[in-house]
Scaffold this motif. Sequence first.
Motif, PDB file in Angstrom:
ATOM      1  N   LYS A  66      43.623  23.154  19.903  1.00  0.00           N
ATOM      2  CA  LYS A  66      43.753  22.355  21.108  1.00  0.00           C
ATOM      3  C   LYS A  66      44.795  21.334  21.120  1.00  0.00           C
ATOM      4  CE  LYS A  66      41.063  20.663  25.118  1.00  0.00           C
ATOM      5  NZ  LYS A  66      39.680  20.452  25.488  1.00  0.00           N
ATOM      6  N   VAL A  67      45.554  20.938  21.906  1.00  0.00           N
ATOM      7  CA  VAL A  67      46.421  19.732  21.923  1.00  0.00           C
ATOM      8  C   VAL A  67      46.219  18.867  23.203  1.00  0.00           C
ATOM      9  CG1 VAL A  67      48.601  18.979  21.656  1.00  0.00           C
ATOM     10  CG2 VAL A  67      48.118  20.833  20.287  1.00  0.00           C
ATOM     11  N   GLU A  68      45.723  17.876  23.221  1.00  0.00           N
ATOM     12  CA  GLU A  68      45.797  16.988  24.427  1.00  0.00           C
ATOM     13  C   GLU A  68      46.807  15.929  24.207  1.00  0.00           C
ATOM     14  OE1 GLU A  68      41.596  16.224  25.728  1.00  0.00           O
ATOM     15  OE2 GLU A  68      41.198  16.831  23.837  1.00  0.00           O
ATOM     16  N   ARG A  69      47.642  15.884  24.934  1.00  0.00           N
ATOM     17  CA  ARG A  69      48.939  14.924  25.223  1.00  0.00           C
ATOM     18  C   ARG A  69      48.337  13.425  24.713  1.00  0.00           C
ATOM     19  NH1 ARG A  69      53.183  15.071  24.583  1.00  0.00           N
ATOM     20  NH2 ARG A  69      55.283  14.492  25.219  1.00  0.00           N
ATOM     21  N   ASP A  70      48.638  12.690  23.852  1.00  0.00           N
ATOM     22  CA  ASP A  70      48.326  11.399  23.257  1.00  0.00           C
ATOM     23  C   ASP A  70      47.028  11.166  23.213  1.00  0.00           C
ATOM     24  OD1 ASP A  70      51.239  11.103  23.795  1.00  0.00           O
ATOM     25  OD2 ASP A  70      50.951  10.172  25.520  1.00  0.00           O
ATOM     26  N   LYS A  71      46.218  12.277  22.955  1.00  0.00           N
ATOM     27  CA  LYS A  71      44.916  11.890  22.663  1.00  0.00           C
ATOM     28  C   LYS A  71      44.178  12.531  21.550  1.00  0.00           C
ATOM     29  CE  LYS A  71      43.732  11.350  27.696  1.00  0.00           C
ATOM     30  NZ  LYS A  71      42.752  11.494  28.628  1.00  0.00           N
ATOM     31  N   ALA A  72      44.407  14.058  21.241  1.00  0.00           N
ATOM     32  CA  ALA A  72      44.015  14.825  20.318  1.00  0.00           C
ATOM     33  C   ALA A  72      44.763  15.975  19.833  1.00  0.00           C
ATOM     34  CB  ALA A  72      42.544  15.128  20.428  1.00  0.00           C
ATOM     35  N   VAL A  73      44.589  16.197  18.592  1.00  0.00           N
ATOM     36  CA  VAL A  73      45.261  17.742  18.189  1.00  0.00           C
ATOM     37  C   VAL A  73      44.134  18.333  17.235  1.00  0.00           C
ATOM     38  CG1 VAL A  73      46.666  18.885  16.722  1.00  0.00           C
ATOM     39  CG2 VAL A  73      47.211  16.808  18.139  1.00  0.00           C
ATOM     40  N   SER A  74      43.768  19.733  17.453  1.00  0.00           N
ATOM     41  CA  SER A  74      42.705  20.098  16.421  1.00  0.00           C
ATOM     42  C   SER A  74      43.437  21.809  16.135  1.00  0.00           C
ATOM     43  CB  SER A  74      41.192  20.329  17.124  1.00  0.00           C
ATOM     44  OG  SER A  74      41.356  21.243  18.345  1.00  0.00           O
ATOM     45  N   PHE A  75      43.018  21.955  14.879  1.00  0.00           N
ATOM     46  CA  PHE A  75      43.653  23.178  14.371  1.00  0.00           C
ATOM     47  C   PHE A  75      42.603  23.604  13.178  1.00  0.00           C
ATOM     48  CE2 PHE A  75      45.629  19.831  11.974  1.00  0.00           C
ATOM     49  CZ  PHE A  75      45.426  20.311  10.716  1.00  0.00           C
ATOM     50  N   TYR A  76      42.819  24.846  13.044  1.00  0.00           N
ATOM     51  CA  TYR A  76      41.997  25.604  12.235  1.00  0.00           C
ATOM     52  C   TYR A  76      42.914  26.117  10.891  1.00  0.00           C
ATOM     53  CZ  TYR A  76      38.104  26.330  15.052  1.00  0.00           C
ATOM     54  OH  TYR A  76      36.969  26.037  15.918  1.00  0.00           O
ATOM     55  N   TRP A  77      42.581  25.860   9.537  1.00  0.00           N
ATOM     56  CA  TRP A  77      43.442  26.199   8.594  1.00  0.00           C
ATOM     57  C   TRP A  77      42.455  27.018   7.437  1.00  0.00           C
ATOM     58  CZ3 TRP A  77      46.429  21.862   5.781  1.00  0.00           C
ATOM     59  CH2 TRP A  77      45.299  20.596   5.284  1.00  0.00           C
ATOM     60  N   ASP A  78      42.953  27.662   6.323  1.00  0.00           N
ATOM     61  CA  ASP A  78      42.060  28.352   5.438  1.00  0.00           C
ATOM     62  C   ASP A  78      41.998  27.415   4.019  1.00  0.00           C
ATOM     63  OD1 ASP A  78      42.091  30.420   2.949  1.00  0.00           O
ATOM     64  OD2 ASP A  78      41.237  31.324   4.731  1.00  0.00           O
ATOM     65  N   ILE A  79      40.783  27.157   3.850  1.00  0.00           N
ATOM     66  CA  ILE A  79      40.480  26.447   2.638  1.00  0.00           C
ATOM     67  C   ILE A  79      39.668  27.309   1.769  1.00  0.00           C
ATOM     68  CG2 ILE A  79      39.595  24.262   1.576  1.00  0.00           C
ATOM     69  CD1 ILE A  79      42.018  23.737   3.319  1.00  0.00           C
ATOM     70  N   ASP A  80      40.392  27.898   0.808  1.00  0.00           N
ATOM     71  CA  ASP A  80      39.664  28.818  -0.462  1.00  0.00           C
ATOM     72  C   ASP A  80      38.920  29.941   0.308  1.00  0.00           C
ATOM     73  OD1 ASP A  80      40.593  27.427  -2.314  1.00  0.00           O
ATOM     74  OD2 ASP A  80      38.775  25.767  -2.413  1.00  0.00           O
ATOM     75  N   GLY A  81      39.666  30.597   1.421  1.00  0.00           N
ATOM     76  CA  GLY A  81      38.993  31.800   2.018  1.00  0.00           C
ATOM     77  C   GLY A  81      38.012  31.327   3.227  1.00  0.00           C
ATOM     78  N   ARG A  82      38.124  30.319   3.446  1.00  0.00           N
ATOM     79  CA  ARG A  82      37.175  29.800   4.776  1.00  0.00           C
ATOM     80  C   ARG A  82      37.977  28.894   5.616  1.00  0.00           C
ATOM     81  NH1 ARG A  82      31.520  26.694   4.584  1.00  0.00           N
ATOM     82  NH2 ARG A  82      31.195  26.537   6.943  1.00  0.00           N
ATOM     83  N   GLN A  83      37.692  29.331   7.045  1.00  0.00           N
ATOM     84  CA  GLN A  83      38.458  28.349   7.815  1.00  0.00           C
ATOM     85  C   GLN A  83      37.838  27.109   8.230  1.00  0.00           C
ATOM     86  OE1 GLN A  83      41.253  29.402  10.170  1.00  0.00           O
ATOM     87  NE2 GLN A  83      41.367  30.650   8.467  1.00  0.00           N
ATOM     88  N   THR A  84      38.322  25.973   8.124  1.00  0.00           N
ATOM     89  CA  THR A  84      37.957  24.633   8.488  1.00  0.00           C
ATOM     90  C   THR A  84      38.624  24.132   9.635  1.00  0.00           C
ATOM     91  OG1 THR A  84      39.252  23.528   7.042  1.00  0.00           O
ATOM     92  CG2 THR A  84      37.043  24.207   6.190  1.00  0.00           C
ATOM     93  N   LEU A  85      37.882  23.408  10.529  1.00  0.00           N
ATOM     94  CA  LEU A  85      38.409  22.914  11.532  1.00  0.00           C
ATOM     95  C   LEU A  85      38.847  21.426  11.472  1.00  0.00           C
ATOM     96  CD1 LEU A  85      38.947  22.832  14.719  1.00  0.00           C
ATOM     97  CD2 LEU A  85      36.410  22.145  15.341  1.00  0.00           C
ATOM     98  N   VAL A  86      40.096  20.933  11.740  1.00  0.00           N
ATOM     99  CA  VAL A  86      40.550  19.794  11.593  1.00  0.00           C
ATOM    100  C   VAL A  86      40.769  19.086  12.692  1.00  0.00           C
ATOM    101  CG1 VAL A  86      42.650  18.338  10.643  1.00  0.00           C
ATOM    102  CG2 VAL A  86      41.868  20.235   9.329  1.00  0.00           C
ATOM    103  N   GLU A  87      40.303  17.837  13.312  1.00  0.00           N
ATOM    104  CA  GLU A  87      40.545  17.184  14.473  1.00  0.00           C
ATOM    105  C   GLU A  87      40.951  15.904  14.296  1.00  0.00           C
ATOM    106  OE1 GLU A  87      36.535  18.943  17.008  1.00  0.00           O
ATOM    107  OE2 GLU A  87      36.405  17.134  15.452  1.00  0.00           O
TER     108      GLU A  87
END
Length: 151
Positions: A66-87
């Motif tokens: 999710k991207v909220e202009r001028d408020k927040a960004v969140s994404f998933y990426w793979d860390i050692d075979g597991r998806q983690t959520l970055v906010e």
Amino acid sequence: MSSQLLEIKTAIQIQKPVSEVFEAIVDPAKMSNYFIAKGSDRMATEKEISWQFPEFDMVFPIKVNKVERDKAVSFYWDIDGRQTLVEISLQPKEHNSTLVTATEKDMINDEAGIKWLKGNTEGWANFLACLKAYLEYGINLRKGAFDFMRH
């Protein structure tokens, strides 16, 4: 967060307005001045992009949540075979400043999780320091900083 799960949370205040900080996070051309070497596209809600880092020869797939202009960004990426959520959240502060908070979750509280916690906490603290140096002073702290990690 239960005691069974680990979460990273780092924050820094940047002496720039929220809109400028937001653009530096979602625009790969700007991100390449402090974080990545190259990004495939601008971050947008539910978009799949990729990042390349200067010290690795790999391409990292990023699933933008999710991207909220001028408020927040969140994404998933793979860390050692597991998806983690970055906010990443942005909060306006006095004197046209922005509080940037980066949170990554979660990992199990075991040896692998503790290793992730240590490494990625350092990584997100570095991300924030590099973002601040770039936006406030036009300096790319990351340039050459991790060349020792190349294989």
